[in-house]
Design an enzyme around this catalytic site. Structure first.
Site, short mmCIF file in Angstrom:
data_model
loop_
_atom_site.label_atom_id
_atom_site.label_comp_id
_atom_site.label_asym_id
_atom_site.label_seq_id
_atom_site.Cartn_x
_atom_site.Cartn_y
_atom_site.Cartn_z
N HIS A 67 32.58 43.85 35.28
CA HIS A 67 31.14 44.02 35.39
C HIS A 67 30.75 45.48 35.62
O HIS A 67 29.99 46.07 34.87
CB HIS A 67 30.65 43.13 36.55
CG HIS A 67 31.51 43.22 37.78
ND1 HIS A 67 32.83 42.92 37.76
CD2 HIS A 67 31.25 43.66 39.04
CE1 HIS A 67 33.36 43.12 38.96
NE2 HIS A 67 32.42 43.57 39.75
N ASP A 104 24.17 47.44 42.23
CA ASP A 104 24.22 46.24 43.05
C ASP A 104 24.94 45.19 42.23
O ASP A 104 24.72 45.07 41.03
CB ASP A 104 22.82 45.77 43.45
CG ASP A 104 22.88 44.85 44.66
OD1 ASP A 104 23.85 44.94 45.44
OD2 ASP A 104 21.96 44.01 44.82
N THR A 105 25.83 44.49 42.90
CA THR A 105 26.67 43.51 42.21
C THR A 105 26.57 42.17 42.90
O THR A 105 26.49 42.11 44.12
CB THR A 105 28.14 43.99 42.22
OG1 THR A 105 28.24 45.17 41.44
CG2 THR A 105 29.07 42.94 41.66
N THR A 156 26.43 54.78 47.53
CA THR A 156 27.12 53.59 48.03
C THR A 156 27.83 53.90 49.33
O THR A 156 28.24 55.04 49.56
CB THR A 156 28.15 53.06 47.01
OG1 THR A 156 28.77 51.89 47.55
CG2 THR A 156 29.23 54.08 46.70
N LYS A 203 41.39 46.48 35.51
CA LYS A 203 40.15 45.81 35.94
C LYS A 203 38.94 46.60 35.44
O LYS A 203 37.98 46.02 34.91
CB LYS A 203 40.11 45.70 37.47
CG LYS A 203 38.81 45.10 37.99
CD LYS A 203 38.68 45.17 39.51
CE LYS A 203 37.26 44.84 39.94
NZ LYS A 203 36.98 45.07 41.36
N TYR A 242 35.65 39.65 46.35
CA TYR A 242 36.06 38.35 45.83
C TYR A 242 37.17 38.44 44.79
O TYR A 242 37.50 37.45 44.15
CB TYR A 242 34.85 37.63 45.20
CG TYR A 242 33.73 37.34 46.17
CD1 TYR A 242 33.66 36.12 46.85
CD2 TYR A 242 32.71 38.26 46.42
CE1 TYR A 242 32.64 35.83 47.74
CE2 TYR A 242 31.67 38.00 47.30
CZ TYR A 242 31.64 36.78 47.95
OH TYR A 242 30.63 36.51 48.83
N ASP A 243 37.74 39.61 44.58
CA ASP A 243 38.75 39.79 43.53
C ASP A 243 39.89 38.77 43.56
O ASP A 243 40.31 38.30 42.50
CB ASP A 243 39.33 41.21 43.58
CG ASP A 243 38.40 42.23 42.93
OD1 ASP A 243 37.46 41.82 42.22
OD2 ASP A 243 38.61 43.44 43.13
P1 ITT Z 1 26.85 49.26 48.67
O1 ITT Z 1 25.61 48.42 48.75
O2 ITT Z 1 27.00 50.22 49.79
O3 ITT Z 1 27.02 49.94 47.35
P2 ITT Z 1 28.26 46.70 48.85
O4 ITT Z 1 29.61 46.38 49.40
O5 ITT Z 1 27.08 46.07 49.53
O6 ITT Z 1 28.14 48.30 48.78
P3 ITT Z 1 27.39 45.41 46.41
O7 ITT Z 1 26.10 45.12 47.08
O8 ITT Z 1 27.36 46.02 45.07
O9 ITT Z 1 28.31 46.33 47.34
O10 ITT Z 1 28.28 44.12 46.26
C1 ITT Z 1 28.07 43.04 47.11
C2 ITT Z 1 29.37 42.35 47.40
O11 ITT Z 1 29.87 41.76 46.19
C3 ITT Z 1 30.52 43.25 47.87
O12 ITT Z 1 30.46 43.47 49.26
C4 ITT Z 1 31.73 42.42 47.48
O13 ITT Z 1 31.96 41.38 48.41
C5 ITT Z 1 31.26 41.80 46.17
N1 ITT Z 1 31.73 42.62 45.03
C6 ITT Z 1 31.06 43.64 44.43
N2 ITT Z 1 31.80 44.16 43.45
C7 ITT Z 1 32.97 43.48 43.43
C8 ITT Z 1 34.15 43.53 42.67
O14 ITT Z 1 34.32 44.43 41.72
N3 ITT Z 1 35.12 42.67 42.93
C9 ITT Z 1 35.00 41.75 43.91
N4 ITT Z 1 33.94 41.63 44.68
C10 ITT Z 1 32.92 42.48 44.46
#
Ligand code: ITT
Length: 193
Positions: A176, A68-69, A7, A171, A150-151
């Site tokens: 998730h 990925d989230t 990441t 948290k 978005y927390d």
């Molecule tokens: P990497 O791909 O480098 O891991 P990223 O910031 O792109 O980092 P993700 O693709 O997993 O991370 O997440 C996409 C977005 O979703 C991230 O930039 C945040 O805006 C949001 N997000 C992810 N996890 C979150 C959390 O725990 N709380 C709030 N927002 C979150």
């Protein structure tokens, strides 16, 4: 066991460091001297998690995982989903992303949403995936200073505070990523070479 977390998001790395116990020595991309912008261009969380983990596994020949989230908002057909990081156009501009969500939800009654995380683990030539979901609601405005992304506008179901008003440890217990990581940790504890 050494594992690289693929990441570029320092907040996610901090959360994971707290979540993983002694069984795993977590390495960052910095630790393996990787400055690459890892590609992430599929349309599902599952494919993106695989793409990120596989990229590092193949290039550096190290066991690793990536997550990925996405924030999936019911009234917006599960948007922003896989586009969560760049919903408002600029990558990782949390303020702009939240503003776009709040504007789109203006006047809409059903504010239910969920965060979904998919972790892809590449371990000794095999891939394993783990999913974590937390249900909740999008608040009317930002609340709290902690967390990231978005927390401040996400209130988990059954709580009266936003993710940004919680301690990181609190948290992590219900989030998730926390739930997906608990599955990952259990898998690693049970894993036999
Ligand atoms: P990497 O791909 O480098 O891991 P990223 O910031 O792109 O980092 P993700 O693709 O997993 O991370 O997440 C996409 C977005 O979703 C991230 O930039 C945040 O805006 C949001 N997000 C992810 N996890 C979150 C959390 O725990 N709380 C709030 N927002 C979150």
């Amino acid at each position: 066991m050494k594992l690289v977390f693929a990441t570029n998001n320092i907040n996610k790395l901090k959360e994971l460091q707290q979540l993983l116990g002694e069984k795993v020595e977590l390495l960052s991309l910095k630790d393996i001297n990787c400055n690459d912008e890892i590609p992430e261009d599929y349309e599902t969380l599952e494919e993106n998690a695989t793409q990120k983990a596989e990229y590092i596994y193949k290039k550096y020949n190290v066991n690793c995982f990536a997550d990925d989230t996405g924030l999936e908002i019911k009234s917006l057909n599960n948007e922003p989903g896989v586009y969560s990081a760049r919903y408002a156009g600029v990558d990782k501009d949390a303020k702009a992303n939240m503003k776009k969500v709040l504007t789109k939800l203006d006047g809409i009654e059903d504010r239910s949403a969920r965060f979904r995380t998919v972790i892809s683990l590449f371990l000794n030539d095999k891939e394993y995936q783990f999913e974590g979901i937390v249900d909740g609601y999008i608040l009317e405005s930002e609340r709290g200073k902690d967390g990231f992304g978005y927390d401040p506008i996400f209130e988990p179901k059954g709580y009266n505070v936003s993710f940004a008003e919680m301690e990181m440890s609190e948290k992590n217990k219900i989030s998730h990523r926390g739930l997906a990581v608990q599955k990952l940790v259990q898998f690693l504890l049970d894993y036999k070479n």
